[in-house]
Design an enzyme around this catalytic site. Structure first.
Site, short mmCIF file in Angstrom:
data_model
loop_
_atom_site.label_atom_id
_atom_site.label_comp_id
_atom_site.label_asym_id
_atom_site.label_seq_id
_atom_site.Cartn_x
_atom_site.Cartn_y
_atom_site.Cartn_z
N ASP A 29 -52.57 -78.43 -10.72
CA ASP A 29 -52.03 -79.51 -9.90
C ASP A 29 -51.61 -78.95 -8.54
O ASP A 29 -51.06 -77.85 -8.45
CB ASP A 29 -50.83 -80.15 -10.60
CG ASP A 29 -50.47 -81.51 -10.01
OD1 ASP A 29 -50.65 -82.53 -10.70
OD2 ASP A 29 -50.01 -81.55 -8.84
N ASN A 85 -50.09 -90.78 -17.18
CA ASN A 85 -49.39 -91.92 -16.61
C ASN A 85 -50.38 -93.07 -16.53
O ASN A 85 -51.42 -92.95 -15.88
CB ASN A 85 -48.86 -91.57 -15.22
CG ASN A 85 -47.78 -90.49 -15.27
OD1 ASN A 85 -46.95 -90.49 -16.17
ND2 ASN A 85 -47.81 -89.56 -14.33
N GLN A 92 -48.50 -93.48 -12.08
CA GLN A 92 -49.88 -93.06 -11.78
C GLN A 92 -50.16 -93.24 -10.29
O GLN A 92 -49.89 -94.30 -9.72
CB GLN A 92 -50.89 -93.87 -12.61
CG GLN A 92 -52.31 -93.36 -12.46
CD GLN A 92 -53.31 -94.05 -13.39
OE1 GLN A 92 -52.97 -95.01 -14.08
NE2 GLN A 92 -54.54 -93.57 -13.37
N VAL A 94 -53.17 -91.37 -8.92
CA VAL A 94 -54.62 -91.19 -8.79
C VAL A 94 -55.27 -91.99 -9.91
O VAL A 94 -55.03 -91.72 -11.10
CB VAL A 94 -55.01 -89.70 -8.88
CG1 VAL A 94 -56.53 -89.56 -8.80
CG2 VAL A 94 -54.34 -88.89 -7.77
N HIS A 98 -56.57 -89.01 -16.21
CA HIS A 98 -56.29 -87.57 -16.26
C HIS A 98 -55.04 -87.33 -17.09
O HIS A 98 -54.20 -88.22 -17.27
CB HIS A 98 -56.11 -87.00 -14.84
CG HIS A 98 -55.00 -87.65 -14.07
ND1 HIS A 98 -55.17 -88.85 -13.42
CD2 HIS A 98 -53.71 -87.29 -13.86
CE1 HIS A 98 -54.02 -89.20 -12.83
NE2 HIS A 98 -53.13 -88.27 -13.09
N HIS A 100 -51.80 -84.52 -17.77
CA HIS A 100 -51.03 -83.39 -17.26
C HIS A 100 -50.71 -82.46 -18.43
O HIS A 100 -50.15 -82.92 -19.44
CB HIS A 100 -49.71 -83.88 -16.67
CG HIS A 100 -49.85 -84.83 -15.51
ND1 HIS A 100 -49.61 -84.46 -14.21
CD2 HIS A 100 -50.21 -86.14 -15.47
CE1 HIS A 100 -49.80 -85.51 -13.41
NE2 HIS A 100 -50.16 -86.54 -14.15
P1 5GP Z 1 -50.51 -89.10 -11.46
O1 5GP Z 1 -49.29 -89.32 -10.59
O2 5GP Z 1 -51.63 -90.03 -11.07
O3 5GP Z 1 -50.21 -89.12 -12.92
O4 5GP Z 1 -50.97 -87.63 -11.18
C1 5GP Z 1 -51.71 -87.27 -10.07
C2 5GP Z 1 -51.48 -85.79 -9.86
O5 5GP Z 1 -52.52 -85.32 -9.04
C3 5GP Z 1 -50.18 -85.45 -9.17
O6 5GP Z 1 -49.42 -84.58 -10.00
C4 5GP Z 1 -50.62 -84.78 -7.86
O7 5GP Z 1 -49.79 -83.71 -7.49
C5 5GP Z 1 -52.02 -84.35 -8.17
N1 5GP Z 1 -52.94 -84.32 -7.05
C6 5GP Z 1 -53.12 -85.28 -6.11
N2 5GP Z 1 -54.08 -84.94 -5.25
C7 5GP Z 1 -54.53 -83.72 -5.66
C8 5GP Z 1 -55.54 -82.84 -5.15
O8 5GP Z 1 -56.23 -83.10 -4.18
N3 5GP Z 1 -55.72 -81.68 -5.82
C9 5GP Z 1 -54.98 -81.36 -6.93
N4 5GP Z 1 -55.26 -80.19 -7.50
N5 5GP Z 1 -54.04 -82.16 -7.42
C10 5GP Z 1 -53.82 -83.33 -6.79
#
Ligand code: 5GP
Length: 112
Positions: A29, A85, A92, A94, A98, A100
């Site tokens: 991440d 999420n 969420q 993205v 996915h 974590h």
């Molecule tokens: P969510 O909030 O959707 O459950 O998790 C998205 C995760 O993607 C977040 O923890 C954020 O830090 C990570 N993230 C967002 N953009 C990027 C990226 O370009 N590269 C990487 N490696 N992680 C990302």
């Protein structure tokens, strides 16, 4: 709709990759919440867990197997979390399914 993770899967954006096969990619991440914070991303374009078809449930098995392998590799077998999420209200950001994989420290009890 294409997300940032689609671009990573397609190799158009870089990532710090720790695992890849034909169905899954996993990478660190960009904003880690713990010493180990890896994103396990099924390559199939599904926005979130709730949208996963019954015919695609095998993806969850694949994700768990990868999580077990990476937990061993990154030495967090003493305790880790595997979570997703589902939707904006759950945090969420993205919208490509996915998971974590988080560990490497004492994790708190707060979920909300
Ligand atoms: P969510 O909030 O959707 O459950 O998790 C998205 C995760 O993607 C977040 O923890 C954020 O830090 C990570 N993230 C967002 N953009 C990027 C990226 O370009 N590269 C990487 N490696 N992680 C990302």
């Amino acid at each position: 709709m294409s997300s940032i993770f689609d671009q990573i899967i397609e190799g158009k954006l870089p990532c710090d990759k720790v695992y890849e096969d034909e169905a899954i990619i996993a990478f660190h991440d960009i904003a880690p919440q713990a010493p180990v914070h890896i994103l396990i991303v099924p390559k199939k374009r599904v926005q979130k867990l709730q949208d996963l078809d019954s015919k695609d449930m095998h993806i969850l098995e694949d994700v768990v197997k990868v999580a077990q392998t990476l937990a061993k590799k990154f030495n967090i077998l003493e305790g880790y979390r595997l979570l997703t999420n589902n939707g904006a209200l759950a945090g969420q950001t993205v919208f490509h399914l996915h998971f974590h994989l988080i560990g490497g420290k004492q994790l708190g009890h707060q979920f909300g």
